[in-house]
Design a protein around this motif. Sequence first.
Motif, PDB file in Angstrom:
ATOM      1  N   ARG A 244       0.820  -1.216   0.000  1.00  0.00           N
ATOM      2  CA  ARG A 244       0.000   0.000   0.000  1.00  0.00           C
ATOM      3  C   ARG A 244       0.855   1.267   0.000  1.00  0.00           C
ATOM      4  O   ARG A 244       0.404   2.321  -0.463  1.00  0.00           O
ATOM      5  N   MET A 245       2.089   1.154   0.488  1.00  0.00           N
ATOM      6  CA  MET A 245       2.979   2.309   0.486  1.00  0.00           C
ATOM      7  C   MET A 245       3.415   2.685  -0.929  1.00  0.00           C
ATOM      8  O   MET A 245       3.913   3.790  -1.160  1.00  0.00           O
ATOM      9  N   TYR A 246       3.231   1.781  -1.885  1.00  0.00           N
ATOM     10  CA  TYR A 246       3.704   1.998  -3.246  1.00  0.00           C
ATOM     11  C   TYR A 246       2.559   2.095  -4.249  1.00  0.00           C
ATOM     12  O   TYR A 246       2.805   2.171  -5.449  1.00  0.00           O
ATOM     13  N   GLY A 247       1.330   2.083  -3.752  1.00  0.00           N
ATOM     14  CA  GLY A 247       0.191   2.138  -4.652  1.00  0.00           C
ATOM     15  C   GLY A 247      -0.948   2.950  -4.071  1.00  0.00           C
ATOM     16  O   GLY A 247      -1.224   4.066  -4.506  1.00  0.00           O
ATOM     17  N   ALA A 248      -1.615   2.376  -3.066  1.00  0.00           N
ATOM     18  CA  ALA A 248      -2.824   2.998  -2.532  1.00  0.00           C
ATOM     19  C   ALA A 248      -2.555   4.378  -1.938  1.00  0.00           C
ATOM     20  O   ALA A 248      -3.247   5.355  -2.270  1.00  0.00           O
ATOM     21  N   TYR A 249      -1.547   4.483  -1.083  1.00  0.00           N
ATOM     22  CA  TYR A 249      -1.336   5.749  -0.380  1.00  0.00           C
ATOM     23  C   TYR A 249      -0.809   6.867  -1.288  1.00  0.00           C
ATOM     24  O   TYR A 249      -1.291   8.007  -1.201  1.00  0.00           O
ATOM     25  N   PRO A 250       0.155   6.605  -2.186  1.00  0.00           N
ATOM     26  CA  PRO A 250       0.487   7.654  -3.160  1.00  0.00           C
ATOM     27  C   PRO A 250      -0.724   8.047  -4.007  1.00  0.00           C
ATOM     28  O   PRO A 250      -0.895   9.223  -4.355  1.00  0.00           O
ATOM     29  N   GLY A 251      -1.587   7.075  -4.333  1.00  0.00           N
ATOM     30  CA  GLY A 251      -2.782   7.383  -5.112  1.00  0.00           C
ATOM     31  C   GLY A 251      -3.737   8.284  -4.359  1.00  0.00           C
ATOM     32  O   GLY A 251      -4.313   9.222  -4.923  1.00  0.00           O
ATOM     33  N   ILE A 252      -3.933   8.009  -3.063  1.00  0.00           N
ATOM     34  CA  ILE A 252      -4.800   8.854  -2.241  1.00  0.00           C
ATOM     35  C   ILE A 252      -4.257  10.274  -2.183  1.00  0.00           C
ATOM     36  O   ILE A 252      -4.998  11.257  -2.335  1.00  0.00           O
ATOM     37  N   ALA A 253      -2.945  10.394  -1.954  1.00  0.00           N
ATOM     38  CA  ALA A 253      -2.337  11.726  -1.874  1.00  0.00           C
ATOM     39  C   ALA A 253      -2.475  12.472  -3.189  1.00  0.00           C
ATOM     40  O   ALA A 253      -2.829  13.665  -3.212  1.00  0.00           O
TER      41      ALA A 253
END
Length: 437
Positions: free
Chosen positions: A381-390
């Motif tokens: 998630r540190m390399y997909g979901a969370y950058p996407g949310i930001a």
Amino acid sequence: MTDTDFDVVVVGAGRAGTAAAYRLATEGMDVALLERAKQPGMKNVTGGVLYGSILDDLVPEFPDEAPLERHVVEHNIKLLHGDAEVSVGYRDLALREEPNHTLLLGKFDRWFVDRAVEEGVVFLPETTVQNVSQQPDHAVVHTDRRDGDLTCHAVVGADGVNTTVGRETGIQRTMRNEDMALSVKKVVDVGRERINERFTLDSGEGAAYIYTGFPEGAPTIGYFIYTFEEYISVGAVGGLETLRWLGDQGYGESGTPLYALLEEFMELDTVRPYVEGDAVEEYQGILIPEHSYDTLPERYSRRVALVGDAAGLVLNKGYTFRGLDYGIKSGLVAADAAIDCARDGDWDAFGRRYDDRLEDSYVLQDMKQHRHLPEFLKNERMYGAYPGIAAETLRGMYSARSDAEGLTWKQAYRAFRRSDAGVLDLLKDGYRGFRSL
């Protein structure tokens, strides 16, 4: 005490091994420094930041005469998500007072070895170590040189992640994929003025950029850009297990060569303006250790100590890579242990004394403090979901059309709901992140 060719034989002329040899020579000990390359630095991947003043008290010529490149005044973490980039930058002119410099390792290693030779170190290039044996009252380093068996009281293994010294003495097993990462890099001729313009730097100032999030969702894949006086180093680091997993999932169908990822990374719209240059000066790859404090391998035997990469002393903190200063410090710790043994004649205590000193050093204290960080950084998630949310939240904040659609917190909530992360994931990851630091 048995007569030997040398008091200590150091295997590997990187910064860790050279620091150990230099320190021992200043105490009047007979030291041989072995290197399999024709000259120091030929086997090293150029590009890195030396943090701290670890060499100030050891080498009188440091830092004034050392071939340092740029004084790092800016650190930048960049999260990639598709065509978007979210940056967390820190620039502070007070960092000019911090002894953090970029190094061209080939140039620096040659300078460092020359200083060690001036102190009395016997440097033996083009020497491959084939075995190391420990006798009841001495050790023997077996090399490919004519009459190449070198006897000594103790051996310092500074020969990298696939350490021959460690394997042949039985200290370490063969490294597994999950214990290693691959690093590849290019050194590109950009020119001083263009570097200053691209990175908004004054003469002598440097920057270190860390990237993650490409390919999306691939953990432990990261990239770096370091600025030197005339060149930039742009590289990629990837855990071997992740690279294999990407290949199994069909990325590139037959596996994921890291150099291919690096080429794609350099063509990204947000990256290309920084890395375009006239010529590629170097293109290299190297294996590096990838451990947490809890998975560090064994690092000593009776008359043998492993230092630097050979001991797994590298830590990816996510926002920076620490390894150059860790290696130097471990080399100095090994040298101090040998000096103690020379004073009281108890060379059988060399390995244990080294390990005790290393446990008390800032190197292992730092790795212990961040013992949960390597596992945290494997979170997809540190390399997909969370950058996407930001990225989606910021797009909403700065888009004239969508900014009117709701308050920022509502936009962030909608971005979170559209991601693959759940509330429980967020709470767990937040706790794990806090614990890691």
